[in-house]
Scaffold this motif. Sequence first.
Motif, PDB file in Angstrom:
ATOM      1  N   GLU A   8       0.820  -1.202   0.000  1.00  0.00           N
ATOM      2  CA  GLU A   8       0.000   0.000   0.000  1.00  0.00           C
ATOM      3  C   GLU A   8       0.860   1.260   0.000  1.00  0.00           C
ATOM      4  O   GLU A   8       0.507   2.263  -0.631  1.00  0.00           O
ATOM      5  N   TRP A   9       1.975   1.217   0.688  1.00  0.00           N
ATOM      6  CA  TRP A   9       2.893   2.358   0.687  1.00  0.00           C
ATOM      7  C   TRP A   9       3.466   2.579  -0.712  1.00  0.00           C
ATOM      8  O   TRP A   9       3.605   3.711  -1.179  1.00  0.00           O
ATOM      9  N   LYS A  11       1.989   1.750  -3.526  1.00  0.00           N
ATOM     10  CA  LYS A  11       0.915   2.307  -4.349  1.00  0.00           C
ATOM     11  C   LYS A  11       0.779   3.808  -4.124  1.00  0.00           C
ATOM     12  O   LYS A  11       0.641   4.591  -5.075  1.00  0.00           O
ATOM     13  N   LEU A  12       0.806   4.223  -2.864  1.00  0.00           N
ATOM     14  CA  LEU A  12       0.590   5.630  -2.538  1.00  0.00           C
ATOM     15  C   LEU A  12       1.659   6.525  -3.147  1.00  0.00           C
ATOM     16  O   LEU A  12       1.362   7.611  -3.654  1.00  0.00           O
ATOM     17  N   THR A  18      -0.883  11.534  -5.785  1.00  0.00           N
ATOM     18  CA  THR A  18      -0.358  11.740  -4.425  1.00  0.00           C
ATOM     19  C   THR A  18       0.455  13.017  -4.358  1.00  0.00           C
ATOM     20  O   THR A  18       0.298  13.834  -3.435  1.00  0.00           O
ATOM     21  N   GLY A  70      -7.040  10.968   0.577  1.00  0.00           N
ATOM     22  CA  GLY A  70      -7.601   9.785   1.208  1.00  0.00           C
ATOM     23  C   GLY A  70      -8.641   9.126   0.327  1.00  0.00           C
ATOM     24  O   GLY A  70      -8.680   7.893   0.203  1.00  0.00           O
ATOM     25  N   THR A  73      -7.047   7.324  -2.669  1.00  0.00           N
ATOM     26  CA  THR A  73      -6.303   6.115  -2.318  1.00  0.00           C
ATOM     27  C   THR A  73      -7.068   4.853  -2.667  1.00  0.00           C
ATOM     28  O   THR A  73      -6.479   3.837  -3.036  1.00  0.00           O
ATOM     29  N   LYS A 100      -4.494   0.088   4.107  1.00  0.00           N
ATOM     30  CA  LYS A 100      -4.638   1.411   3.497  1.00  0.00           C
ATOM     31  C   LYS A 100      -4.795   2.479   4.572  1.00  0.00           C
ATOM     32  O   LYS A 100      -4.212   3.568   4.478  1.00  0.00           O
ATOM     33  N   VAL A 104      -2.300   5.606   5.018  1.00  0.00           N
ATOM     34  CA  VAL A 104      -2.869   6.952   4.875  1.00  0.00           C
ATOM     35  C   VAL A 104      -2.755   7.720   6.182  1.00  0.00           C
ATOM     36  O   VAL A 104      -2.350   8.889   6.204  1.00  0.00           O
ATOM     37  N   LEU A 161     -11.039   8.265   3.006  1.00  0.00           N
ATOM     38  CA  LEU A 161     -10.786   6.871   2.620  1.00  0.00           C
ATOM     39  C   LEU A 161     -12.022   6.022   2.877  1.00  0.00           C
ATOM     40  O   LEU A 161     -12.416   5.210   2.023  1.00  0.00           O
TER      41      LEU A 161
END
Length: 254
Positions: A8-9, A11-12, A18, A70, A73, A100, A104, A161
Amino acid sequence: MTAVFSSEWLKLRSVASTYHAMATAALPIVLGIVWTLYATGLADERGSVRAAAPEQGFLPLLQMSLAVLGVLTITSEYATGTIRTSLVAVPKRGTLLLAKSGVVGLTMFLAAHVILFVTHATSRLMAGDRYLGFNEASFADELPMLLASGLSATALALVGLGLGAVIRSTAGAIVSVIALLFVLPGIAVYLPPPWNTRVSTLLLPNLVPQIADERLSSRLGDGFLPPWAALALLFAYPVVTLAIGSYTLRRRDA
């Protein structure tokens, strides 16, 4: 679980949205400099002015920017269809949303506080010994408000989110955040007494001064929650929203 957080990190930090949202969130630093220059110019002419603190005046921009991030995401995965790949990699949907939320929450907490503290520091350094109103109190006195502001921005990002998980539409979730941040507080003010005060004290934007142990605007009367209650209510917003989002994510097809 560590692998899910790492994914997830990745992806962000690998999507352009972002950086666009973070750049917008950092605008209070620039706007704070411009505002302080304007206020110092007035102070040089008049001797003193009472200007709003830039880290508070531009807080809604920070809150909205991080809330949009958020939302994106999760809604960006629905828009591109990559949510199916994510659910194949992480069959437990609650675990996916938890990861996530962790990424976030931590990222927005750090970003919000860095932006707020930099905005605060630059404006005070530029103000110098001029009397601008917002540079009267000591840093220790202003610290609770800075921390509460950062927590509110983090909470709104997590609410975004959660709303994104429920609504699955970027536009719909962003409109919901706007309603929560701007529309509902505006409507609450015009409710008949004492409901205007009772409702206003419970709305997320008005929790910041209450967490910092400051009373709300006089137009709302004497409504006031103790700091611990305001903080608990602030945490309740993302917890409830994410719980609904987790339930929806488990019940619906991707």
